[in-house]
Design an enzyme around this catalytic site. Structure first.
Site, PDB file in Angstrom:
ATOM      1  N   ASP A 282       0.823  -1.095   0.125  1.00 30.30           N
ATOM      2  CA  ASP A 282      -0.058  -0.105   0.143  1.00 30.30           C
ATOM      3  C   ASP A 282       0.984   1.199   0.045  1.00 30.30           C
ATOM      4  OD1 ASP A 282       0.846  -0.984   2.634  1.00 30.30           O
ATOM      5  OD2 ASP A 282      -0.893  -0.125   3.422  1.00 30.30           O
ATOM      6  N   GLU A 466      12.600   1.802   7.051  1.00 25.39           N
ATOM      7  CA  GLU A 466      11.581   0.947   6.446  1.00 25.39           C
ATOM      8  C   GLU A 466      11.819   0.367   4.983  1.00 25.39           C
ATOM      9  OE1 GLU A 466       6.794   1.501   6.225  1.00 25.39           O
ATOM     10  OE2 GLU A 466       8.146   3.107   6.238  1.00 25.39           O
TER      11      GLU A 466
END
Length: 504
Positions: A282, A466
Site C-alpha cells: 500500500d 523502513e
C-alpha cells in the site's frame, strides 16, 4: 470486540481527522482515552459550542498521545550495523498487553516486536521477516512468543488480522504464518511445532478459502476466493468494510473527489484501497488501471501471484503437520489442494512473452502488464520450472538490479511500493528464490548491494529504515501517505539473515 475509533468517537473523530489536528491520521486512532469514550464524546459535543473552543487542546486534555517507538534511542555509529540491531531488539519489544478501555490496541498475551516509528503494534507479514533476524540473534524464545500471539489471534478471531488494532480487524495481510511455524521448527529442531499450530493454520486456511463453494463462471468472486476458470479456484485480497480507513481517514475522503471525477463510487474506491492494504503493498502501480493515478486502484479485481504462492505454502504445511503425527490421510485434502494450486499457478500467472510471472485480472480475464518483484515468489517456493527460473533471473538482472539492491517495480508512480524504492522483505524473497535455482552470483550481488546500502545509511543517520531508494543512494525514498520510518523490524531481520549468508 471494541468498536473502531471512528465508531467510538463519531463526530469528534471526524472533526479531529478532517481538522488536521495531527499531521498523521494514525496518531489519533492510536491515542488512549483517559475516560470512557461516551463520556469524552458527550463533553466534546457540549464544549465545542463554547466561544474560543480549542479542539487540539481538548484532545490533549482527554487523550494520552502515542509516542514514536525507539525515537529517543541514541545510536552508536561506531558499532557495526549488526551490533546496532542486536542492541535495538529490546527497544522494539513490547510486553504482553494490559487491556485499556477505549484503546484501539487489541491485547496480546505475550511480548512482541513492533516495526518501530509510527508502527506501535504488531504487523502480520512484517513479523516473519523480523523473526528471520531473531533467529540469527539466537532469540528463539521471542519467535515462540510472537507465534503464540498469532496462534491466539487465529483461534480467537478466526484469522490473523493486519495488526493488533481494532481498525485492522476487517482484513488480514499476506499469509506468512505457515512460514513462521516452519522457521521456529527449523530453529529449534522440533518438527512437532507444525502440528502444535495445525488448528490455527487450519483456521487461517478456512478464512482465506471461505466461499470457495459459492463461486463459478456466473459469480466469479466472493470475498477472498475467485473462480478464474472451470474448477480453478484462486485467491485475491479483500476487505469487507467499504469505508475510509480510520488511520488514513482524511487522505481517503480527499481521494474520493478525484475518484468520483473518474466515475468511481466512494465505496468501490474504499474496497480496493483496503484490499491493497491487506496485500501489504500500500500502495503500488501494480494495483492501478492507470499506473500514475491512485484513484484508478482496482486491487480486488486482481488475483495476485504472491498470495497464491503463500497459500500453496499454507496447504503444504498443513498436510506436513498431519503427516508428522501419522495422520497423512487427514492432511491429504490439503496436499491435493496444493498440487492443484501448483498447476493453476503455472497456467494462470506465467507469461512466456515477457519471461516473468504476472498478476491476473479476473474481470478482464487477462494478466496485468505490471512487472514487479511479486513475480519472484514462485522461485522462492520452488514452483517455477528451471527454464522459467532462468528467464526470471535474466529479467531481474537486466531490469530490477540497481546500485542498492532490487527495485520493487519498474514504474515511477510516486507510490512507495514502486520505483525507486527497495524493501527488505522483497530482497529476501529474491535472494532465496535465486539461490533455490542456483543463480548464486546474481543472488550474492543483490544481497551485497543491499547490505552496503543499509550500512551506508546507518553510518550516516544511525538508523535502519523502513525502505530505501535503491536506484540513487544519495537520495531518500519517496511516496506513500506517511514519511519514511526508522526502527525498523523487518529491515533489521533481513539484514541479519542476509549478513549471515555472507559466508556462502
Amino acid at each position: 470486540m471494541t468498536p473502531t475509533p471512528d465508531i467510538l468517537f463519531g463526530e469528534l473523530f471526524r472533526d479531529v481527522q478532517l481538522g488536521r489536528v495531527f499531521p498523521d491520521s494514525k496518531t489519533f486512532v492510536d491515542c488512549i482515552p483517559k475516560a470512557a469514550p461516551e463520556t469524552i464524546l458527550a463533553e466534546y459535543l457540549t464544549e465545542k459550542q463554547q466561544p474560543g473552543f480549542d479542539l487540539s487542546a481538548f484532545v490533549r486534555t482527554h487523550f494520552e498521545l502515542p509516542g514514536q517507538v525507539a525515537s529517543d534511542y541514541v545510536s552508536d555509529t561506531t558499532l557495526s550495523t549488526a551490533e546496532h540491531i542486536d542492541r535495538l531488539w529490546d527497544r522494539l519489544t513490547r510486553p504482553a498487553d494490559v487491556p485499556v478501555p477505549g484503546d484501539s490496541r487489541v491485547p496480546l498475551p505475550h511480548p512482541y516486536v513492533v516495526p518501530g516509528g509510527r508502527f506501535r503494534e504488531i504487523f502480520y507479514w512484517d513479523s516473519y521477516f523480523t523473526m528471520l533476524g531473531l533467529k540469527e540473534a539466537g532469540r528463539t524464545d521471542q519467535i515462540w512468543q510472537m507465534l503464540q500471539n498469532f496462534y491466539h489471534l487465529a483461534n480467537s478471531l478466526g484469522f490473523i488480522p493486519n495488526g493488533n488494532r481494532t481498525y485492522f480487524l476487517s482484513r488480514s495481510q499476506p499469509p506468512f504464518y505457515a512460514l513462521m511455524v516452519n522457521l521456529l521448527a527449523e530453529a529449534t529442531s522440533e518438527p512437532i511445532i507444525k502440528f502444535e499450530h495445525v488448528s490455527a493454520l487450519q483456521q487461517e486456511y478456512k478464512f482465506w478459502m471461505a466461499g470457495a463453494d459459492q463461486v463459478d463462471e456466473h459469480t466469479p468472486a466472493y470475498r477472498r476466493v475467485v473462480a478464474v476458470g472451470e474448477n480453478i479456484i484462486l485467491n485475491r485480497y479483500w476487505d469487507d468494510t467499504p469505508t475510509p480507513r480510520p488511520e488514513a481517514y482524511r487522505q481517503e475522503i480527499e481521494l474520493t473527489f478525484e475518484a468520483e471525477a473518474l466515475g468511481v463510487a466512494p465505496e468501490i474506491l474504499y474496497t480496493h484501497i483496503r484490499a491493497a492494504c491487506e496485500s501489504g503493498w500500500d500502495f503500488s502501480s501494480r494495483w492501478f488501471a492507470d499506473p500514475h493515478k491512485l484513484a484508478t486502484i482496482h486491487t480486488a479485481d486482481i488475483v495476485p501471484i504472491d498470495l497464491n504462492c503463500l497459500l500453496f505454502s499454507l496447504e503444504t504445511t498443513i498436510s506436513d503437520a498431519w503427516g508428522q503425527v501419522g495422520h497423512a490421510d487427514v492432511g491429504q485434502p490439503h496436499q491435493e489442494a496444493a498440487t492443484l494450486r501448483r498447476t493453476h499457478i503455472q497456467n494462470t500467472f506465467w507469461n512466456d512473452e515477457t519471461g516473468f510471472f504476472h498478476d491476473y485480472d479476473f474481470v478482464k480475464k487477462q494478466q496485468t502488464p505490471a512487472l514487479t518483484l511479486a513475480g519472484v515468489f514462485p522461485l522462492f517456493f520452488n514452483l517455477a520450472t528451471p527454464e522459467q527460473a532462468a528467464r526470471v533471473h535474466d529479467r531481474l538482472k537486466t531490469d530490477f538490479l540497481q546500485p542498492g539492491g532490487w527495485v520493487t517495480t519498474l514504474v515511477n508512480s510516486g507510490q512507495q511500493w514502486d520505483w525507486p524504492n527497495g524493501w527488505a522483505p522483497l530482497q529476501w524473497i529474491v535472494y532465496e528464490g535465486l539461490m533455490n535455482y542456483g543463480f548464486t552470483e546474481t543472488a550474492h550481488e543483490g544481497r551485497d548491494r543491499w547490505l552496503a546500502l543499509n550500512d551506508k545509511v546507518f553510518k550516516a543517520t544511525g538508523k535502519m529504515m523502513e525502505k530505501y531508494n535503491v536506484v540513487d543512494a544519495a537520495l531518500t525514498t519517496g511516496g506513500g501517505e506517511y514519511p519514511n520510518q526508522d526502527g525498523f523490524g523487518w529491515t533489521n531481520g533481513v539484514y541479519l539473515a542476509l549478513n549471515d549468508r555472507m559466508v556462502e
